[in-house]
Enzyme design. Structure first.
Site, PDB file in Angstrom:
ATOM      1  N   ASP A   1       0.947  -1.090  -0.032  1.00  0.00           N
ATOM      2  CA  ASP A   1       0.209   0.055   0.047  1.00  0.00           C
ATOM      3  C   ASP A   1       0.969   1.255  -0.014  1.00  0.00           C
ATOM      4  O   ASP A   1       2.178   1.204   0.432  1.00  0.00           O
ATOM      5  CB  ASP A   1      -0.907   0.050   1.326  1.00  0.00           C
ATOM      6  CG  ASP A   1      -2.115   1.097   0.964  1.00  0.00           C
ATOM      7  OD1 ASP A   1      -2.151   1.770   0.162  1.00  0.00           O
ATOM      8  OD2 ASP A   1      -2.972   0.911   1.776  1.00  0.00           O
TER       9      ASP A   1
HETATM   10  C1  BGC Z   1      -4.985   3.455   0.119  1.00  0.00           C
HETATM   11  C2  BGC Z   1      -5.069   2.375  -1.074  1.00  0.00           C
HETATM   12  C3  BGC Z   1      -4.649   3.123  -2.336  1.00  0.00           C
HETATM   13  C4  BGC Z   1      -3.623   3.775  -2.367  1.00  0.00           C
HETATM   14  C5  BGC Z   1      -3.231   4.530  -3.573  1.00  0.00           C
HETATM   15  C6  BGC Z   1      -3.417   4.306  -0.030  1.00  0.00           C
HETATM   16  O1  BGC Z   1      -3.756   5.489   0.763  1.00  0.00           O
HETATM   17  O2  BGC Z   1      -4.962   2.857   1.520  1.00  0.00           O
HETATM   18  O3  BGC Z   1      -6.378   1.904  -0.679  1.00  0.00           O
HETATM   19  O4  BGC Z   1      -5.178   2.100  -3.181  1.00  0.00           O
HETATM   20  O5  BGC Z   1      -3.572   4.901  -1.483  1.00  0.00           O
HETATM   21  O6  BGC Z   1      -4.209   5.533  -4.002  1.00  0.00           O
END
Ligand code: BGC
Length: 755
Positions: free
Chosen positions: A268
C-alpha cells in the site's frame, strides 16, 4: 544460437528470463520501486522525494495513483495503476488540455454491491469498470477492497463488502473476474486484517491464527482461487508484530506456496518501513516508490542482505504482469469510455441491491404522488465515500430531480428552501485540511412544526433522507455518526408526528456508507429503504425503488445492532496508542498503536447469534414487494460424496415479480473450542420470478465448508457429528433445514503456522 546482447527485448512470457539476465542492478531496482506520487495539493516535504530523474517524465494519466518504471532499451513499458473500488479515480481536468473533462463513472460502493448477493451483477459492474480503465490507459485497478467489516465504525467499510468472509470472497472474485475479462488487472486489498483506520500505518493487529484463517484470510483465499487477481496489495498494519509487507510467512509461504497465488504483491502507498525486508518477503513492488528505497536496495545488494536471486524473483513477477498489460500490448486507448452505458448499468444495479428494511404497506408509491421531501441528502446525495475510494464523476443525480423526472409532485417551497440552505452551508464549510478529508455534514434545519403540519395536510407522503459520509484516514464515531444527531432525531420526530396525525406515511431513506443505529427511531418510519451510497445515478435508483419499477432484492451484508455496545468488537475498537515514535521519519506514519481482536472468530452475526444478542436488523435480512415460500432442502448427492448438493425450490407467492436470495447456513456439532451458532456456507439468487413462479436453486458445499481451523494442529478439521444444513432468509431465522452426518474426523488440510 548466441544472443545478440544489444537486441534483448521483452516480447512475451518466454523472453522474461533473458530480459532479467540482461538487466543491470539499477534497472532491476527501478522496476521494483514505482515512479513516485504526483498529486496536486500535497504540502511540500510531506512525502519522501521520488527519483529526481522521474521529475521530467510527463504523467501518462494525471491523477492515477502510481506507475512502474519503464526500461525502454529492453522493451519494458511503464504500467499505470489507478484506484479504486468504486470506479477509476483520475483527475477530471488536465493542465494542458481544455478540450474535455476526463470523468469516470461513480459506481455504487462495495457494501451496496455485496447487498446484491448476486455474483453475476458484480461481474457486470467489474466489466464496466474494466472497460473504463482500459479506455483511460490504466493497466491495473487498485481494487476491489475486501477487508472484513469487523466493526461498524471502520472508516473504509464502504469500500469493503461484508462482515462475512464467504460473501466477501465471492463478491471479490466476481469483481476480479469482471475487471480482468477486459484485459485490465486488479489488486485485491488490503492484505490482511486492515479493518480500521486508526493509526493505520503503525497499527499492530493482535489476532489468533483461528480468527485469521476463518475470518480475515478466508475471503482473500477465495478471491485468489476463484478470481486469480493479477496483484495483491499488502496492508499498512502489522499482524502480531510484523508489517504484512515484510512478512515472508504471509506473502510467500501462505499466499504463494499454500494458496498458489501466481501474481505480484505491491505495498500500500508508503506502507512498511524496510524495502529490503519487503523484497525478501516477496513483496515485489514498492509503491508509490521513492528514491531512498532504491538506494537502500542497491546497498543491500552490495552487503548481501538482498540476494540477486531474490531480487530477480521479484522482478520476474513484475514482468509477468507487464506482459499481460494493455500498455505492453500497445492497446490504443480512446480516452472515451462509454459513460452513458455505464450510467444505465449503475442505475439498475444500485436499485436492485438496495435493502428494504421496513415496509408497513407504504412502498411502492406509484406516481404521481405528492411527496414532501426532507433531509439535506435528499437534495445533495452522497454517491460514495471519500479518500482513494472516491471517484471524480461528471454528476450525481439527486433524489429531488429523480422524483420529478419520475412523475411525482414535490413541494416547490421545500425544494427552493433546501437549495438555498445547502448553498449557504456549503459555502461556509471549512477547506479540506488533508488530501482525504471528509467534509463535515450539513446539519438539518430545525423543523417548524406548524409549517410541517400544513404540508402534511396536502402532501401524500413524507420522504426523509439521512446521510452519512466517511473515508480513508479516520474511523467513524458513535456520537453524531453511528447514532443520529439531535437535529436528525428532531427532524424525524416532528415530521413523523405531523404526517401520522394526518394519516400520511413516512418513508426514511438511508444514504449511508456504513452501519448506523436504527432501533431508537425506526418507529417514526412506516418504511425504511437502505440505499447505501448508490453511485452517481443514486437519486434515480432510489426513485426506481420508490415507484416499484424495480423490486429491491438486496439483503444485508452486515448486521445492524440494537446499540453500539452490542457489537462483538466494541470493547476492542479502535485499540490504543503505544509509547514511541515514528519508525521512519515519514510524517504519514503516525504513532504506534495496537488493537486486540479479543472477540476472535465471533465477528458480526457469528457473535450476535452465539451470544444470543438481538439485532435491529440481522445479517442477510431484507424485504421485498412480494413474498416467497421455500420447499424443504433436499440433499441430492449420495452420503459421503462431495460436493454435497442441496436443492431448494422457491415460489413467489405474492403479487409482484421479484427475486429471492437463498442463504445456506451450517450449524456444526459443538466442540470445546467453540463454534458459532451458524455460519453462511453458500447462497444463490433466483431470477425474476413472476407471481406464482418457482425456481429450484442448487447449492453446493465442499467438505472444507464444514471444517474449522484448529490452531493447535494448524489444520482445517471436520469434526464428526450431525451438521444441520439450514436454509434461512437471514442469519436469525431458519426457514427449513435438513441434516448431514459425518462419521469420523476428517483433516482437510494441514497448514503451516503463519508466524
Ligand atoms: C490506500 C489504498 C490506495 C492507495 C493509492 C492508499 O492510501 O490505502 O487503498 O489504493 O492509497 O491511492
Amino acid at each position: 544460437m548466441a544472443q545478440d546482447k544489444n537486441n534483448i527485448r521483452l516480447t512475451d512470457k518466454q523472453s522474461i528470463p533473458r530480459v532479467v539476465a540482461a538487466m543491470t542492478p539499477e534497472e532491476k531496482v527501478s522496476l521494483v520501486t514505482g515512479m513516485g506520487l504526483r498529486m496536486e495539493g500535497l504540502p511540500p516535504g510531506l512525502l519522501p522525494p521520488g527519483d529526481p530523474k522521474d521529475a521530467d517524465i510527463p504523467e501518462k494519466v494525471p491523477g492515477a495513483a502510481g506507475r512502474t518504471h519503464a526500461i525502454p532499451r529492453l522493451g519494458i513499458p511503464s504500467i499505470t495503476l489507478s484506484d479504486g473500488p468504486a470506479g477509476i479515480r483520475i483527475n477530471p481536468y488536465r493542465n494542458n488540455d481544455s478540450t474535455k473533462p476526463y470523468y469516470a463513472t461513480g459506481f455504487p460502493v462495495a457494501t451496496l454491491l455485496a447487498s446484491s448477493w448476486d455474483t453475476a451483477l458484480v461481474t457486470q459492474i467489474g466489466k464496466a469498470m474494466g472497460k473504463e480503465a482500459l479506455e483511460y490507459g490504466i493497466d491495473v485497478i487498485l481494487g476491489p477492497g475486501m477487508n472484513i467489516q469487523r466493526n461498524p465504525l471502520g472508516g473504509r467499510n464502504f469500500e469493503y463488502y461484508s462482515e462475512d468472509p464467504l460473501l466477501t470472497g465471492h463478491m471479490a472474485a466476481a469483481m476480479v473476474r469482471g475487471v480482468q475479462s477486459t484485459g485490465v488487472g486488479t489488486s485485491i486489498k488490503h492484505f490482511a486484517a486492515n479493518n480500521q483506520e486508526f493509526n493505520r500505518m503503525q497499527l499492530n493487529t493482535i489476532v489468533s491464527q483461528r480468527a485469521l484463517r476463518e475470518i480475515y484470510l478466508r475471503g482473500f483465499q477465495m478471491a485468489v482461487k476463484l478470481g486469480q487477481p493479477w496483484t495483491v496489495m499488502s496492508s499498512y498494519n502489522k499482524i502480531n508484530g510484523l508489517y504484512t509487507s515484510e512478512n515472508p510467512a504471509l506473502l510467500k509461504r501462505l499466499l504463494r506456496d499454500e494458496w498458489k497465488f501466481k501474481g505480484i504483491v505491491m505495498t500500500d502507498w508508503f506502507g512498511g518501513t524496510s524495502p529490503v525486508k519487503q523484497l525478501n518477503a516477496w513483496n515485489n513492488l514498492l509503491m508509490p516508490g521513492f528514491h531512498a528505497q532504491s538506494q537502500a536496495l542497491l546497498g543491500a545488494l552490495q552487503d548481501g542482505s538482498l540476494t540477486t536471486q531474490t531480487l530477480d524473483a521479484n522482478v520476474t513477477g513484475i514482468l509477468q504482469m507487464v506482459v499481460q498489460s494493455p500498455s505492453f500490448k500497445k492497446y490504443k486507448y480512446s480516452d472515451k469510455p462509454d459513460l452513458t452505458t455505464n450510467a444505465a448499468i449503475v442505475r439498475r444495479a444500485a436499485a436492485e441491491s438496495m435493502v428494504l428494511l421496513k415496509n408497513d404497506s407504504t412502498l411502492p408509491i406509484a406516481p404521481p404522488g405528492k411527496i414532501a421531501l426532507f433531509g439535506v441528502t435528499s437534495y445533495k446525495l452522497i454517491a460514495g465515500g471519500t479518500g482513494s475510494g472516491d471517484v471524480n464523476k461528471a454528476y450525481v443525480t439527486d433524489l429531488d430531480k429523480a422524483l420529478l423526472q419520475g412523475g411525482y409532485v414535490l413541494d416547490a417551497g421545500l425544494q427552493t428552501e433546501y437549495a438555498r440552505y445547502i448553498a449557504e452551508k456549503t459555502a461556509q464549510l471549512p477547506k479540506p485540511t488533508t488530501l482525504f478529508s471528509t467534509p463535515p455534514p450539513i446539519p438539518e434545519q430545525q423543523p417548524d412544526a406548524e409549517a410541517i403540519s400544513r404540508l402534511a395536510k396536502y402532501m401524500d407522503v413524507a420522504i426523509i433522507t439521512i446521510g452519512r459520509n466517511a473515508g480513508e484516514g479516520s474511523d467513524r464515531k458513535v456520537a453524531d455518526d453511528f447514532l443520529l444527531r439531535d437535529d436528525e432525531h428532531s427532524m424525524l420526530k416532528v415530521i413523523s408526528e405531523a404526517f401520522h396525525a394526518n394519516n400520511k406515511k413516512v418513508v426514511v431513506v438511508l444514504n449511508i456508507g456504513g452501519v448506523i443505529e436504527t432501533a431508537s427511531w425506526r418507529r417514526y418510519a412506516d418504511a425504511i429503504l437502505l440505499a447505501w451510497q448508490p453511485g452517481q445515478e443514486g437519486g434515480s435508483s432510489i426513485a426506481d425503488v420508490i415507484s416499484g419499477n424495480i423490486n429491491p432484492s438486496g439483503r444485508l451484508a452486515a448486521s445492524f445492532p440494537m446499540q453500539y455496545k452490542d457489537v462483538p468488537s466494541a470493547a476492542d475498537f479502535p485499540g490504543k496508542e503505544l509509547p514511541g515514535g515514528n519508525d521512519n521519519g515519514n510524517p504519514m506514519m503516525g504513532r504506534p498503536a495496537e488493537v486486540n481482536y479479543t472477540e476472535d472468530i465471533y465477528v458480526g452475526y457469528r457473535g450476535y447469534t452465539t451470544q444470543k444478542i438481538a439485532t435491529a436488523f440481522p445479517f442477510g435480512y431484507g424485504l421485498s414487494y412480494t413474498n416467497f415460500t421455500y420447499s424443504r432442502p433436499r440433499v441430492t448427492s449420495a452420503p459421503g460424496v462431495t460436493p454435497i448438493r442441496v436443492a431448494v425450490t422457491v415460489t413467489n407467492t405474492g403479487t409482484r415479480p421479484g427475486r429471492e436470495v437463498v442463504q445456506l447456513y451450517i450449524a456444526a456439532p459443538a466442540i470445546k473450542q467453540g463454534r458459532p451458532v451458524r455460519e453462511l456456507k453458500a447462497f444463490a439468487k433466483t431470477g425474476i420470478l413472476p407471481p406464482g413462479g418457482k425456481e429450484t436453486l442448487q447449492l453446493t458445499l465442499g467438505m472444507a465448508d464444514l471444517a474449522w481451523f484448529d490452531d493447535t494442529r494448524m489444520a482445517w478439521v471436520v469434526t464428526p457429528g450431525t451438521y444441520k444444513i439450514e436454509i434461512g432468509s437471514n442469519a436469525e431465522s431458519v426457514i427449513t433445514s435438513t441434516e448431514y452426518k459425518i462419521g469420523k474426523e476428517i483433516i482437510i488440510e494441514k497448514n503451516m503456522a503463519v508466524w
